[in-house]
Design an enzyme around this catalytic site. Structure first.
Site, mmCIF file in Angstrom:
data_model
loop_
_atom_site.group_PDB
_atom_site.id
_atom_site.type_symbol
_atom_site.label_atom_id
_atom_site.label_comp_id
_atom_site.label_asym_id
_atom_site.label_seq_id
_atom_site.Cartn_x
_atom_site.Cartn_y
_atom_site.Cartn_z
ATOM 1 N N HIS A 188 0.679 -1.163 0.170
ATOM 2 C CA HIS A 188 0.037 -0.044 0.021
ATOM 3 C C HIS A 188 0.906 1.232 0.085
ATOM 4 C CE1 HIS A 188 -3.908 1.645 0.246
ATOM 5 N NE2 HIS A 188 -3.393 2.890 1.066
ATOM 6 N N ASP A 209 2.206 1.702 3.874
ATOM 7 C CA ASP A 209 1.203 2.854 4.076
ATOM 8 C C ASP A 209 2.229 4.355 3.780
ATOM 9 O OD1 ASP A 209 -1.277 4.034 4.072
ATOM 10 O OD2 ASP A 209 -1.581 3.755 6.362
ATOM 11 N N ASP A 221 0.181 5.525 -1.147
ATOM 12 C CA ASP A 221 -0.618 6.397 -1.466
ATOM 13 C C ASP A 221 -0.104 7.731 -2.285
ATOM 14 O OD1 ASP A 221 -3.555 6.002 -0.250
ATOM 15 O OD2 ASP A 221 -2.427 5.999 1.643
ATOM 16 N N HIS A 242 -13.255 2.022 3.973
ATOM 17 C CA HIS A 242 -12.041 2.904 4.428
ATOM 18 C C HIS A 242 -12.594 3.311 5.880
ATOM 19 C CE1 HIS A 242 -9.339 6.715 4.626
ATOM 20 N NE2 HIS A 242 -8.573 5.708 4.291
ATOM 21 N N HIS A 280 -8.627 -1.827 7.365
ATOM 22 C CA HIS A 280 -9.616 -0.727 7.563
ATOM 23 C C HIS A 280 -10.979 -1.432 8.064
ATOM 24 C CE1 HIS A 280 -7.908 3.036 6.737
ATOM 25 N NE2 HIS A 280 -7.054 2.417 5.540
ATOM 26 N N HIS A 329 -2.538 -3.089 4.606
ATOM 27 C CA HIS A 329 -1.657 -2.412 5.370
ATOM 28 C C HIS A 329 -2.271 -2.605 6.702
ATOM 29 C CE1 HIS A 329 -4.916 0.107 3.611
ATOM 30 N NE2 HIS A 329 -4.480 1.171 4.236
ATOM 31 N N GLU A 377 -8.940 1.712 -2.771
ATOM 32 C CA GLU A 377 -9.204 2.037 -1.524
ATOM 33 C C GLU A 377 -10.189 2.893 -1.380
ATOM 34 O OE1 GLU A 377 -6.518 3.847 0.845
ATOM 35 O OE2 GLU A 377 -6.814 2.665 2.768
#
Ligand SMILES: *[C@@H]1O[C@H](CO)[C@@H](O)[C@H](O)[C@H]1NC(C)=O
Length: 413
Positions: free
Chosen positions: A51, A330, A53, A191, A237, A258, A164
């Site tokens: 993961h 993450d 972002d 999420h 999540h 993650h 996600e």
């Protein structure tokens, strides 16, 4: 700061206190010798990170316009990245960190649920593909386990799409199938908000009201359709109840892209031991999250260090087995992470610490990428046994689709 970039941001960044806080432990880090050995092992078994972002920043700063954007440069001294709360990743730092595979997160916040989420998620998929196309010497777009192995052989970063989260499909199995066709290979079921079919981790702390109490019947169908397609079911999540429900109905291994171990640090985003112990039979994997606030108490005072991540990795190994643990940093979604793991160059520090903890080369290879590849192949093999099954035609009952007041929470975690 736009709400869209507030993801798993800690409270401390919000008040501007996120740097220069010394770690409370006296650990000096692994020896240079161990780091050299770890790098040699990772050259053989590159990291696959579950993961990252990074592409969220492309939307925030550039509205996804990549003209003149160079990913093959150290961004840490270049604006807007230098001032970004999560400046963690670029091609040079990934190479330094021995990253051979990355699930890039197509992420859109819960704000968009019941609104324009479906379009926005597709735009994030588009920008991931353009980022990869712009860097053909270093990155390659991949949609299967064999493609990861080919990318390793070609010394390119296998670039995969993870969605996600579940609000990406609206309430439509047709959209789920189209996301698969576009190349998405995992979907996180929630999420930080409930969807109409799956409860998020926040119901456990009372931050959100219980809605489906785990997965609704339609939520179970979504999981089974993901199995049929060959899309990895990602349980990071979600609430522990949703994890358990998904594990009851899934026909293929599941992943946590993650998340860390709840019995090491008690946080709803982490995986409880009773779930970890089921991963052995299901053949799933927990890819350990580095976010300080998920891995150590008092993350404002103490960001932790690689030994804290070693503790999470070892706990998952102890409960689920060495075949069921991986890495899901993450990066670019969080503002603070342990000393030595501040960015995508850091993985060798963790692997050196694990070497010093007694891990063998073969075990480190499993942690780095072997386990994820095995799980991915198992999911593909199940898909191949389900080819005679018709696509699910069901629609979610309309009374279950109503938006609720809790749809958008911007909690720091
Ligand atoms: C990137 O730049 C930073 C300084 O901004 C430096 O500390 C780091 O070593 C560089 N990393 C790579 C891989 O070039």
């Amino acid at each position: 700061m736009k709400a869209a970039c507030l993801r798993e941001l800690s409270f401390f960044a919000l008040v501007g206190l996120s740097w220069a806080i010394p770690t409370t432990k006296e650990y000096k880090g692994p020896s240079q010798e161990s780091i050299i050995q770890a790098k040699a092992i990772l050259d053989k078994y590159p990291i696959i990170d579950g993961h990252n972002d990074f592409v969220m920043g492309l939307r925030t700063y550039f509205e996804n316009d990549l003209t003149n954007f160079d990913f093959n440069t150290n961004l840490s001294a270049i604006e807007p990245w230098a001032s970004h709360y999560a400046d963690d990743t670029d091609i040079p730092r990934m190479k330094e960190g021995r990253v051979g595979g990355q699930f890039w997160s197509s992420f859109i916040s819960c704000d968009a649920q019941y609104k324009d989420a479906v379009q926005l998620f597709m735009e994030q998929i588009d920008v991931i593909k353009r980022l990869v196309q712009d860097n053909p010497n270093d990155m390659t777009f991949v949609t299967d386990a064999q493609g990861i192995e080919q990318a390793f052989a070609d010394k390119k970063i296998a670039s995969l799409i993870g969605v996600e989260s579940g609000h990406a499909i609206g309430e439509s199995l047709g959209m789920l199938r189209m996301l698969y066709e576009l190349g998405a290979r995992y979907m996180t079921l929630t999420h930080t908000c409930n969807t109409p079919r799956a409860d998020a981790a926040q119901v456990e702390s009372g931050e959100l009201p219980v809605r489906s109490d785990g997965l609704s019947d339609f939520g179970k169908l979504v999981v089974q359709e993901m199995n049929r397609l060959g899309m990895l079911v990602d349980l990071s999540h979600v609430s522990a109840r949703t994890m358990a429900d998904a594990m009851d109905v899934t026909r293929a291994p599941v992943i946590f892209s993650h998340s860390s171990a709840r019995s090491v640090y008690d946080h709803p985003r982490n995986v409880p031991d009773e779930i970890l112990s089921r991963l052995t039979d299901i053949d799933g994997i927990v890819m350990v999250n580095f976010f300080s606030c998920f891995v150590v108490p008092d993350c404002s005072e103490n960001h932790g260090n690689v030994l804290d991540i070693v503790a999470h990795v070892n706990k998952i190994r102890e409960v689920a087995g060495v075949d069921h643990v991986g890495i899901g940093s993450d990066f670019c979604g969080v503002d603070i992470s342990p000393e030595g793991l501040e960015d995508s160059a850091g993985y060798p520090n963790l692997f050196a610490a694990l070497l010093e903890d007694g891990w063998t080369e073969e075990e480190l290879g499993k942690l780095a990428s072997g386990n994820l590849i095995r799980v991915f192949k198992a999911v593909e093999a199940i898909r191949d046994t389900l080819t005679s099954e018709e696509p699910f035609q069901a629609w979610i009952p309309s009374e279950e689709v109503q938006a609720d007041e809790s749809q958008c929470r911007m909690e720091p975690w």
